[in-house]
Design a protein around this motif. Structure first.
Motif, PDB file in Angstrom:
ATOM      1  N   ASP A   3      35.306  43.785  48.227  1.00 56.17           N
ATOM      2  CA  ASP A   3      36.748  43.545  48.311  1.00 56.17           C
ATOM      3  C   ASP A   3      37.087  42.304  47.479  1.00 56.17           C
ATOM      4  O   ASP A   3      36.185  41.655  46.925  1.00 56.17           O
ATOM      5  N   PRO A   4      38.376  41.948  47.358  1.00 57.46           N
ATOM      6  CA  PRO A   4      38.750  40.782  46.548  1.00 57.46           C
ATOM      7  C   PRO A   4      38.116  39.472  47.018  1.00 57.46           C
ATOM      8  O   PRO A   4      37.999  38.525  46.236  1.00 57.46           O
ATOM      9  N   ARG A   5      37.675  39.411  48.272  1.00 64.65           N
ATOM     10  CA  ARG A   5      37.027  38.195  48.798  1.00 64.65           C
ATOM     11  C   ARG A   5      35.512  38.208  48.574  1.00 64.65           C
ATOM     12  O   ARG A   5      34.813  37.290  48.991  1.00 64.65           O
ATOM     13  N   GLY A   6      34.996  39.264  47.944  1.00 61.47           N
ATOM     14  CA  GLY A   6      33.567  39.348  47.658  1.00 61.47           C
ATOM     15  C   GLY A   6      32.732  39.961  48.763  1.00 61.47           C
ATOM     16  O   GLY A   6      31.511  40.000  48.671  1.00 61.47           O
ATOM     17  N   ARG A   7      33.386  40.428  49.831  1.00 62.56           N
ATOM     18  CA  ARG A   7      32.644  41.054  50.929  1.00 62.56           C
ATOM     19  C   ARG A   7      32.250  42.477  50.540  1.00 62.56           C
ATOM     20  O   ARG A   7      32.918  43.127  49.741  1.00 62.56           O
ATOM     21  N   LEU A   8      31.171  42.962  51.139  1.00 64.52           N
ATOM     22  CA  LEU A   8      30.617  44.287  50.843  1.00 64.52           C
ATOM     23  C   LEU A   8      31.047  45.294  51.894  1.00 64.52           C
ATOM     24  O   LEU A   8      30.985  45.009  53.096  1.00 64.52           O
ATOM     25  N   LEU A   9      31.443  46.480  51.452  1.00 61.03           N
ATOM     26  CA  LEU A   9      31.823  47.562  52.357  1.00 61.03           C
ATOM     27  C   LEU A   9      30.578  48.229  52.923  1.00 61.03           C
ATOM     28  O   LEU A   9      29.709  48.674  52.168  1.00 61.03           O
ATOM     29  N   LEU A  10      30.487  48.261  54.264  1.00 60.77           N
ATOM     30  CA  LEU A  10      29.391  48.947  54.944  1.00 60.77           C
ATOM     31  C   LEU A  10      29.941  49.905  55.979  1.00 60.77           C
ATOM     32  O   LEU A  10      31.028  49.692  56.518  1.00 60.77           O
ATOM     33  N   ILE A  11      29.161  50.944  56.253  1.00 58.53           N
ATOM     34  CA  ILE A  11      29.477  51.854  57.348  1.00 58.53           C
ATOM     35  C   ILE A  11      28.296  51.852  58.320  1.00 58.53           C
ATOM     36  O   ILE A  11      27.157  51.609  57.923  1.00 58.53           O
ATOM     37  N   ARG A  12      28.594  52.095  59.599  1.00 59.85           N
ATOM     38  CA  ARG A  12      27.514  52.321  60.566  1.00 59.85           C
ATOM     39  C   ARG A  12      27.361  53.824  60.685  1.00 59.85           C
ATOM     40  O   ARG A  12      28.315  54.536  60.991  1.00 59.85           O
ATOM     41  N   TRP A  49      18.988  44.098  43.281  1.00 58.03           N
ATOM     42  CA  TRP A  49      19.952  44.600  42.294  1.00 58.03           C
ATOM     43  C   TRP A  49      21.033  43.565  41.990  1.00 58.03           C
ATOM     44  O   TRP A  49      21.889  43.798  41.137  1.00 58.03           O
ATOM     45  N   GLY A  50      21.052  42.443  42.706  1.00 56.72           N
ATOM     46  CA  GLY A  50      22.028  41.396  42.453  1.00 56.72           C
ATOM     47  C   GLY A  50      23.443  41.743  42.911  1.00 56.72           C
ATOM     48  O   GLY A  50      24.413  41.267  42.304  1.00 56.72           O
ATOM     49  N   VAL A  51      23.566  42.519  43.999  1.00 60.02           N
ATOM     50  CA  VAL A  51      24.899  42.954  44.444  1.00 60.02           C
ATOM     51  C   VAL A  51      25.184  42.561  45.890  1.00 60.02           C
ATOM     52  O   VAL A  51      26.059  43.154  46.538  1.00 60.02           O
ATOM     53  N   LEU A  52      24.491  41.545  46.399  1.00 60.99           N
ATOM     54  CA  LEU A  52      24.785  41.082  47.757  1.00 60.99           C
ATOM     55  C   LEU A  52      26.209  40.533  47.827  1.00 60.99           C
ATOM     56  O   LEU A  52      26.737  40.032  46.818  1.00 60.99           O
ATOM     57  N   PRO A  53      26.818  40.601  49.007  1.00 65.48           N
ATOM     58  CA  PRO A  53      28.177  40.068  49.134  1.00 65.48           C
ATOM     59  C   PRO A  53      28.204  38.545  49.048  1.00 65.48           C
ATOM     60  O   PRO A  53      27.167  37.896  49.135  1.00 65.48           O
ATOM     61  N   ALA A  54      29.413  38.012  48.907  1.00 65.44           N
ATOM     62  CA  ALA A  54      29.608  36.556  48.837  1.00 65.44           C
ATOM     63  C   ALA A  54      29.297  35.921  50.179  1.00 65.44           C
ATOM     64  O   ALA A  54      29.311  36.551  51.199  1.00 65.44           O
TER      65      ALA A  54
END
Length: 143
Positions: free
Chosen positions: A23-32, A138-143
Motif C-alpha cells: 500500500d502507499p505506506r509500504g505495508r504488504l497485503l496478506l491473506i489468512r 527477493w527484497g520485497v518485505l514490507p516497510a
C-alpha cells in the motif's frame, strides 16, 4: 536390469501465482488462508492459474477474489516450488500495484482474513512455510 528412468511416475506440477502488493505506506497485503493447503496461515494472495489464463490475468483475478482489491500485475519478483499432497505448486509471485490505493480489503473466496502488514507484524504472524525468508530474499518485505 535397472528401471527405466522414463517409466518413473512424475509428480504433477500445478501452475500458481502470488501477488506482492504494497500500500502507499509500504505495508504488504496478506491473506489468512481459509482452506488447505495452509489453512489458518498468513500468505500473499494467490492461487492456481486457470487453463489458457496468463500469469497477469490470474494474479489480478486471485487478488480480486480473495481481497476485493483491483490491482495491475507487474514484473515477476520470484518463483518458488511448494510441495503439496501429490503435486508440486510452481508459484510465480508478481509485483502488483493497487488501482485504488484508498480501497479497503475485504476477505473473500479462499481467505478468511485480510490485512496490510508491516515488517514487525509479519514477524509475529503464523505464516506459510518459508514465506518470510522468501520475501526477504527477493527484497520485497514490507516497510
Amino acid at each position: 536390469m535397472p528401471p527405466d528412468p522414463a517409466a518413473r511416475p512424475t509428480t504433477p506440477v500445478v501452475a500458481c501465482v502470488g501477488a506482492v502488493v504494497h500500500d502507499p505506506r509500504g505495508r504488504l497485503l496478506l491473506i489468512r488462508r481459509g482452506h488447505e493447503p495452509g489453512r489458518g496461515l498468513w500468505s500473499v494472495p494467490g492461487g492456481r492459474v486457470e487453463p489458457g489464463e496468463s500469469l497477469e490475468a490470474a494474479v489480478q483475478r486471485e487478488v480480486l477474489e480473495e481481497t476485493g482489491l483491483r490491482v495491475r500485475a507487474g514484473a515477476p519478483v520470484g518463483r518458488i516450488e511448494v510441495p503439496g499432497p501429490g503435486v508440486v505448486y510452481d508459484v510465480v509471485d508478481l509485483a502488483c500495484t493497487l488501482l485504488d490505493p484508498d480501497a479497503v480489503p475485504v476477505a473473500g473466496d479462499d481467505a478468511d482474513a485480510v490485512a496490510f502488514v508491516t515488517a514487525a507484524d509479519l514477524e509475529r504472524l503464523a505464516c506459510t512455510p518459508r514465506l518470510l525468508e522468501t520475501l526477504r530474499g527477493w527484497g520485497v518485505l514490507p516497510a
